[in-house]
Design an enzyme around this catalytic site. Structure first.
Site, PDB file in Angstrom:
ATOM      1  N   ILE A   1     -31.535  38.633   2.362  1.00 36.21           N
ATOM      2  CA  ILE A   1     -32.576  39.223   1.504  1.00 36.21           C
ATOM      3  C   ILE A   1     -33.409  38.132   0.855  1.00 36.21           C
ATOM      4  O   ILE A   1     -32.873  37.131   0.363  1.00 36.21           O
ATOM      5  CB  ILE A   1     -31.928  40.096   0.408  1.00 36.21           C
ATOM      6  CG1 ILE A   1     -31.096  41.217   1.028  1.00 36.21           C
ATOM      7  CG2 ILE A   1     -32.984  40.660  -0.535  1.00 36.21           C
ATOM      8  CD1 ILE A   1     -30.097  41.846   0.065  1.00 36.21           C
ATOM      9  N   CYS A   2     -34.718  38.324   0.830  1.00 40.14           N
ATOM     10  CA  CYS A   2     -35.628  37.450   0.096  1.00 40.14           C
ATOM     11  C   CYS A   2     -36.094  38.212  -1.148  1.00 40.14           C
ATOM     12  O   CYS A   2     -36.931  39.114  -1.050  1.00 40.14           O
ATOM     13  CB  CYS A   2     -36.819  37.050   0.967  1.00 40.14           C
ATOM     14  SG  CYS A   2     -38.029  36.000   0.125  1.00 40.14           S
ATOM     15  N   LEU A   3     -35.527  37.871  -2.308  1.00 37.78           N
ATOM     16  CA  LEU A   3     -35.853  38.569  -3.550  1.00 37.78           C
ATOM     17  C   LEU A   3     -35.642  37.608  -4.713  1.00 37.78           C
ATOM     18  O   LEU A   3     -34.550  37.064  -4.882  1.00 37.78           O
ATOM     19  CB  LEU A   3     -34.961  39.805  -3.715  1.00 37.78           C
ATOM     20  CG  LEU A   3     -35.182  40.650  -4.970  1.00 37.78           C
ATOM     21  CD1 LEU A   3     -36.578  41.268  -4.981  1.00 37.78           C
ATOM     22  CD2 LEU A   3     -34.123  41.758  -5.066  1.00 37.78           C
TER      23      LEU A   3
END
EC number: 2.3.2.23
Length: 246
Positions: A90-92
């Site tokens: 995940i890119c967050l």
């Protein structure tokens, strides 16, 4: 320190179970009682290709938690520009540079749910998905919906409004949903205490995390999130804790 971490995680899980409105689920992974390896669950948000799906997230808690964020990745395969379609990574920002110890496992999962409503193809985790979303949004929605049906158990129906044909009303609705989710994340920092009650101390120059920590240390009743006037003795105990005198 480890026992403090275990107590915090156990309390967070209890708070999640007590919150019947968020529809967030968190339990130890498998059938064990290891509180450093959890499994989260949430529903796909409405008016997105993920609507009606159930998404599972693998959660590993580092030894430095809550000063380092939980390590989360999607177990459920998902077609989204900010999630790897291969590994679930995940890119967050909330799970990296924007993490704060005042945040919780629940608030992180709410942020993930919000991410499904507000993808960021210009800051992708999966370049192939991001490229499709930018070049051919209708095809992106079709594939995302197909994956939601196949892997997340969403009903077999096409989303009525796609990125290529979104209406002003649907755009407004999605923006409001994103705003509502952002508010949920902020309120999660209050750990169930009434916001106005905590903010009266915040107005004195203390941060939310310190005030909530002092309330919990002193054992202040959450009163189901209602506002109320604290007894003078409790006010003194809280103030002493905030000033490091207790």
């Amino acid at each position: 320190m480890a026992s403090n971490r275990a107590r915090r995680i156990a309390k967070e899980i209890a708070d999640i179970k007590a919150d019947v409105h968020s529809h967030i689920v968190v339990d130890p992974a498998g059938n064990g009682d290891d509180l450093t390896h959890l499994r989260g669950q949430f529903n796909g948000p409405p008016d997105t290709p993920y609507e009606g799906g159930t998404f599972f997230v693998d959660i590993k808690i580092p030894s430095e938690y809550p000063f380092r964020p939980p390590n989360m990745k999607f177990e459920t395969k998902i077609w989204h520009p900010n999630v790897s379609s291969q590994t679930g990574a995940i890119c967050l920002d909330t799970l990296s540079s924007q993490w704060s110890p005042v945040l919780t496992i629940k608030s992180a999962l709410i942020s993930l749910q919000s991410l499904l409503s507000t993808p960021e193809p210009k800051d992708p985790q999966d370049a192939e998905v991001a490229g499709m979303m930018i070049r051919n949004p209708a095809e992106f929605e079709h594939v995302a919906r197909d994956w939601s049906v196949k892997y997340a158990g969403a009903p077999k129906k096409e989303v009525a409004e796609g990125s290529g044909g979104a209406t002003a009303e649907s755009i407004k609705r999605k923006a409001q949903q994103a705003k509502d989710n952002e508010e949920k994340v902020k309120l999660a920092a209050y750990h169930g205490y009434n916001k106005d009650l905590i903010d009266r101390f915040v107005a004195m120059g203390f941060d939310v995390e310190s005030v909530v920590s002092a309330f919990e240390y002193v054992g202040i009743d959450k009163m189901n999130g209602d506002d109320y006037e604290l007894e003078e003795a409790y006010m003194g105990d809280i103030t002493a804790r905030l000033f490091g005198e207790a």
